[in-house]
Design a protein around this motif. Structure first.
Motif, PDB file in Angstrom:
ATOM      1  N   LYS A   1       0.810  -1.220   0.000  1.00  0.00           N
ATOM      2  CA  LYS A   1       0.000   0.000   0.000  1.00  0.00           C
ATOM      3  C   LYS A   1       0.840   1.265   0.000  1.00  0.00           C
ATOM      4  O   LYS A   1       0.308   2.348  -0.131  1.00  0.00           O
ATOM      5  CB  LYS A   1      -0.934   0.010   1.217  1.00  0.00           C
ATOM      6  CG  LYS A   1      -1.995  -1.059   1.203  1.00  0.00           C
ATOM      7  CD  LYS A   1      -2.931  -0.886   2.392  1.00  0.00           C
ATOM      8  CE  LYS A   1      -4.050  -1.915   2.382  1.00  0.00           C
ATOM      9  NZ  LYS A   1      -4.966  -1.748   3.537  1.00  0.00           N
TER      10      LYS A   1
ATOM     11  N   GLU B   1     -15.090   2.977  -0.758  1.00  0.00           N
ATOM     12  CA  GLU B   1     -16.262   2.099  -0.835  1.00  0.00           C
ATOM     13  C   GLU B   1     -15.870   0.714  -1.341  1.00  0.00           C
ATOM     14  O   GLU B   1     -16.382  -0.306  -0.879  1.00  0.00           O
ATOM     15  CB  GLU B   1     -17.316   2.719  -1.762  1.00  0.00           C
ATOM     16  CG  GLU B   1     -18.015   3.942  -1.193  1.00  0.00           C
ATOM     17  CD  GLU B   1     -18.831   3.600   0.047  1.00  0.00           C
ATOM     18  OE1 GLU B   1     -19.335   2.465   0.146  1.00  0.00           O
ATOM     19  OE2 GLU B   1     -18.941   4.462   0.940  1.00  0.00           O
ATOM     20  N   GLU B   2     -14.952   0.696  -2.299  1.00  0.00           N
ATOM     21  CA  GLU B   2     -14.495  -0.593  -2.837  1.00  0.00           C
ATOM     22  C   GLU B   2     -13.775  -1.406  -1.770  1.00  0.00           C
ATOM     23  O   GLU B   2     -13.989  -2.613  -1.636  1.00  0.00           O
ATOM     24  CB  GLU B   2     -13.564  -0.343  -4.022  1.00  0.00           C
ATOM     25  CG  GLU B   2     -13.095  -1.632  -4.696  1.00  0.00           C
ATOM     26  CD  GLU B   2     -12.171  -1.366  -5.863  1.00  0.00           C
ATOM     27  OE1 GLU B   2     -11.665  -2.343  -6.448  1.00  0.00           O
ATOM     28  OE2 GLU B   2     -11.950  -0.177  -6.190  1.00  0.00           O
ATOM     29  N   GLN B   3     -12.922  -0.725  -0.978  1.00  0.00           N
ATOM     30  CA  GLN B   3     -12.209  -1.418   0.090  1.00  0.00           C
ATOM     31  C   GLN B   3     -13.169  -1.922   1.168  1.00  0.00           C
ATOM     32  O   GLN B   3     -12.991  -3.019   1.704  1.00  0.00           O
ATOM     33  CB  GLN B   3     -11.170  -0.485   0.716  1.00  0.00           C
ATOM     34  CG  GLN B   3      -9.989  -0.197  -0.183  1.00  0.00           C
ATOM     35  CD  GLN B   3      -9.056   0.827   0.419  1.00  0.00           C
ATOM     36  OE1 GLN B   3      -9.479   1.742   1.141  1.00  0.00           O
ATOM     37  NE2 GLN B   3      -7.769   0.694   0.129  1.00  0.00           N
TER      38      GLN B   3
ATOM     39  N   THR C   1     -16.324  -2.756   0.701  1.00  0.00           N
ATOM     40  CA  THR C   1     -17.023  -3.920   0.123  1.00  0.00           C
ATOM     41  C   THR C   1     -16.141  -5.162   0.152  1.00  0.00           C
ATOM     42  O   THR C   1     -16.589  -6.264   0.518  1.00  0.00           O
ATOM     43  CB  THR C   1     -17.445  -3.620  -1.322  1.00  0.00           C
ATOM     44  OG1 THR C   1     -18.280  -2.458  -1.333  1.00  0.00           O
ATOM     45  CG2 THR C   1     -18.201  -4.790  -1.921  1.00  0.00           C
ATOM     46  N   GLN C   2     -14.860  -4.992  -0.207  1.00  0.00           N
ATOM     47  CA  GLN C   2     -13.923  -6.117  -0.196  1.00  0.00           C
ATOM     48  C   GLN C   2     -13.723  -6.646   1.220  1.00  0.00           C
ATOM     49  O   GLN C   2     -13.687  -7.866   1.439  1.00  0.00           O
ATOM     50  CB  GLN C   2     -12.584  -5.691  -0.790  1.00  0.00           C
ATOM     51  CG  GLN C   2     -12.620  -5.431  -2.287  1.00  0.00           C
ATOM     52  CD  GLN C   2     -11.290  -4.923  -2.812  1.00  0.00           C
ATOM     53  OE1 GLN C   2     -10.387  -4.580  -2.041  1.00  0.00           O
ATOM     54  NE2 GLN C   2     -11.164  -4.846  -4.133  1.00  0.00           N
ATOM     55  N   SER C   3     -13.632  -5.732   2.191  1.00  0.00           N
ATOM     56  CA  SER C   3     -13.430  -6.144   3.583  1.00  0.00           C
ATOM     57  C   SER C   3     -14.645  -6.896   4.109  1.00  0.00           C
ATOM     58  O   SER C   3     -14.511  -7.903   4.813  1.00  0.00           O
ATOM     59  CB  SER C   3     -13.153  -4.919   4.454  1.00  0.00           C
ATOM     60  OG  SER C   3     -11.958  -4.293   4.074  1.00  0.00           O
ATOM     61  N   LYS C   4     -15.840  -6.401   3.776  1.00  0.00           N
ATOM     62  CA  LYS C   4     -17.061  -7.080   4.204  1.00  0.00           C
ATOM     63  C   LYS C   4     -17.136  -8.488   3.601  1.00  0.00           C
ATOM     64  O   LYS C   4     -17.525  -9.450   4.285  1.00  0.00           O
ATOM     65  CB  LYS C   4     -18.289  -6.268   3.802  1.00  0.00           C
ATOM     66  CG  LYS C   4     -18.515  -5.029   4.643  1.00  0.00           C
ATOM     67  CD  LYS C   4     -19.784  -4.299   4.212  1.00  0.00           C
ATOM     68  CE  LYS C   4     -20.050  -3.088   5.092  1.00  0.00           C
ATOM     69  NZ  LYS C   4     -21.279  -2.367   4.666  1.00  0.00           N
ATOM     70  N   GLY C   5     -16.759  -8.571   2.316  1.00  0.00           N
ATOM     71  CA  GLY C   5     -16.762  -9.877   1.670  1.00  0.00           C
ATOM     72  C   GLY C   5     -15.781 -10.836   2.318  1.00  0.00           C
ATOM     73  O   GLY C   5     -16.086 -12.018   2.522  1.00  0.00           O
ATOM     74  N   LEU C   6     -14.598 -10.307   2.670  1.00  0.00           N
ATOM     75  CA  LEU C   6     -13.585 -11.139   3.316  1.00  0.00           C
ATOM     76  C   LEU C   6     -14.059 -11.596   4.692  1.00  0.00           C
ATOM     77  O   LEU C   6     -13.906 -12.773   5.060  1.00  0.00           O
ATOM     78  CB  LEU C   6     -12.279 -10.347   3.448  1.00  0.00           C
ATOM     79  CG  LEU C   6     -11.115 -11.062   4.151  1.00  0.00           C
ATOM     80  CD1 LEU C   6     -10.749 -12.345   3.405  1.00  0.00           C
ATOM     81  CD2 LEU C   6      -9.908 -10.145   4.260  1.00  0.00           C
TER      82      LEU C   6
ATOM     83  N   LYS D   1     -16.605 -14.311   4.340  1.00  0.00           N
ATOM     84  CA  LYS D   1     -15.968 -15.594   4.028  1.00  0.00           C
ATOM     85  C   LYS D   1     -15.330 -16.207   5.272  1.00  0.00           C
ATOM     86  O   LYS D   1     -15.399 -17.425   5.488  1.00  0.00           O
ATOM     87  CB  LYS D   1     -14.907 -15.401   2.938  1.00  0.00           C
ATOM     88  CG  LYS D   1     -15.483 -15.130   1.563  1.00  0.00           C
ATOM     89  CD  LYS D   1     -14.367 -14.963   0.540  1.00  0.00           C
ATOM     90  CE  LYS D   1     -14.940 -14.712  -0.855  1.00  0.00           C
ATOM     91  NZ  LYS D   1     -13.864 -14.524  -1.864  1.00  0.00           N
TER      92      LYS D   1
END
Length: 398
Positions: free
Chosen positions: A84, A217-219, A221-226, A229
């Motif tokens: 990052k 917002e993308e991060q 969404t990705q964090s929520k998805g992770l 899982k």
């Protein structure tokens, strides 16, 4: 983390002794500090930067920064997050130079030496534990150890030699004068040397814990998805552990079931053989490579297959005890009902005939149903499922 905490607690424990287990907590990123002046119109801008806490610096470590400067400044810390780039994590604002310059004690002393001591605490946060400006002043002072002494003794001796004869002729008076000259005091000449004096001044500091920047917002969404899982994985892991333990426990319990006298009496040889075979096969399967890759549903399926056989026989055992009592109670109720209905019709003639007709109809249906079930049950062996259950009979007669 929990394992590390357990080892740490074991090392600290005074209740029991364990072999010491060493571990080091280190920060996972390089931490760089940038120093920048706060006032844009200063004569000497401050632009300094260095990696203060390298990768895997032990938590609790202290580092010192020293430099000369005479104005308010800012210290910003950046963590080199892998993948990052650098992210601002902490910021310190160091002030107090104006007050020092206005103080007569420090006013004419020039640019001080700044000493900053930072600590990387146990939480991985940076703390400023010391912020100090040291002003220096050089003065000329007497060097007593190097002072030269002017000895006049040699001159006195020369004078005595020249006037020796005169002193002898003059007798005791001249002798007294000579002794006085010999004891004449020495004269001292002062020698000066430079000496530096240090005057410390405590600076004022403010801090801000910035932490990682705001997520997009993308991060998010990705964090929520992770996280979703991870939750699914943990839930599946719990189900898998529970299903595996349930199957393993039942395999061991099935061996006791197969040796139970009531189970042997109420089950067929085919059922016992099938249960025994499944117990052996599943016991071997549990430690196979296939089982290690199987999901919870596969363990549950094998358990249900074995438990289905055992439950069916267990219901026969229970019904063999409960059904005769339920039949006896039902038959008594049915035998007493006609007399009670006739007596009720005489005692309470206002009750409509339709009510009695409905009761007689239900009585006849139940009696016929019970008679048929009892005949069918008589044809069955104790290793077969019952023609009816005690619960079914109770619902019929109540």
């Amino acid at each position: 983390m929990a394992l590390g905490a357990a080892f740490y607690a074991a090392n600290m424990s005074s209740s029991f002794k364990t072999r010491t287990i060493y571990g080091t907590d280190g920060y996972n990123f390089d931490i760089r500090v940038d120093l920048k002046n706060l006032n844009s119109d200063v004569e000497e801008p401050l632009e300094k930067g260095t990696t203060l806490f390298p990768y895997k610096t032990k938590l609790g470590s202290k580092k010192t920064l020293s430099f000369h400067y005479n104005d308010d400044f800012e210290a910003s810390f950046y963590a080199d997050v892998h993948g990052k780039g650098e992210e601002l994590v902490t910021k310190f604002k160091v002030t107090g130079f104006k007050q020092a310059r206005e103080d007569p004690k420090y006013k004419e002393l020039g640019t001080p030496k700044i000493t900053l001591v930072f600590r990387l605490n146990a939480l991985g946060l940076i703390e400023l534990v010391k912020a100090e400006a040291v002003y220096e002043e050089t003065k000329m002072v007497e060097d007593k150890s190097a002072s030269s002494k002017k000895d006049t003794k040699g001159t006195e001796e020369a004078t005595k030699t020249e006037s020796g004869e005169a002193q002898k002729s003059e007798g005791g008076e001249n002798k007294a004068t000579t002794e006085s000259d010999e004891t004449q005091s020495e004269t001292t000449e002062k020698v000066l040397k430079p000496k530096t004096y240090h005057y410390p001044y405590t600076l004022t500091s403010e801090s801000w814990i910035i932490g990682p920047g705001h997520m997009t917002e993308e991060q998010i969404t990705q964090s929520k998805g992770l996280l979703s899982k991870i939750d699914q994985y943990e839930e599946e892991k719990k189900k898998l552990s529970k299903a595996k333990n349930t199957l393993e426990s039942f395999i061991y319990r099935s061996r006791e079931i197969l040796e139970d006298e009531q189970f042997i009496q109420m089950s067929s040889e085919e059922e016992r053989e099938k249960l025994s075979t499944l117990a052996t096969e599943n016991d071997d399967w549990l430690y196979s490579e296939e089982a290690s890759k199987s999901r919870a549903s596969e363990f549950t399926k094998k358990f249900n297959e074995m438990n289905g056989i055992a439950e069916k026989v267990q219901k026969r055992i229970e019904e063999n005890e409960k059904r005769p009592k339920a039949v006896e109670k039902a038959q008594k109720l049915l035998n007493d009902l006609p007399e009670k209905l006739n007596q009720l019709k005489e005692d309470k003639p206002w009750i409509g005939e339709s009510h009695f007709n409905t009761t007689w109809r239900m009585f006849n249906e139940t009696s016929k149903w019970l008679e048929e079930k009892l005949d069918k049950q008589a044809e069955l062996t104790i290793t077969q499922d019952p023609a009816f259950t005690s619960d079914q009979l109770t619902k019929k007669v109540t």
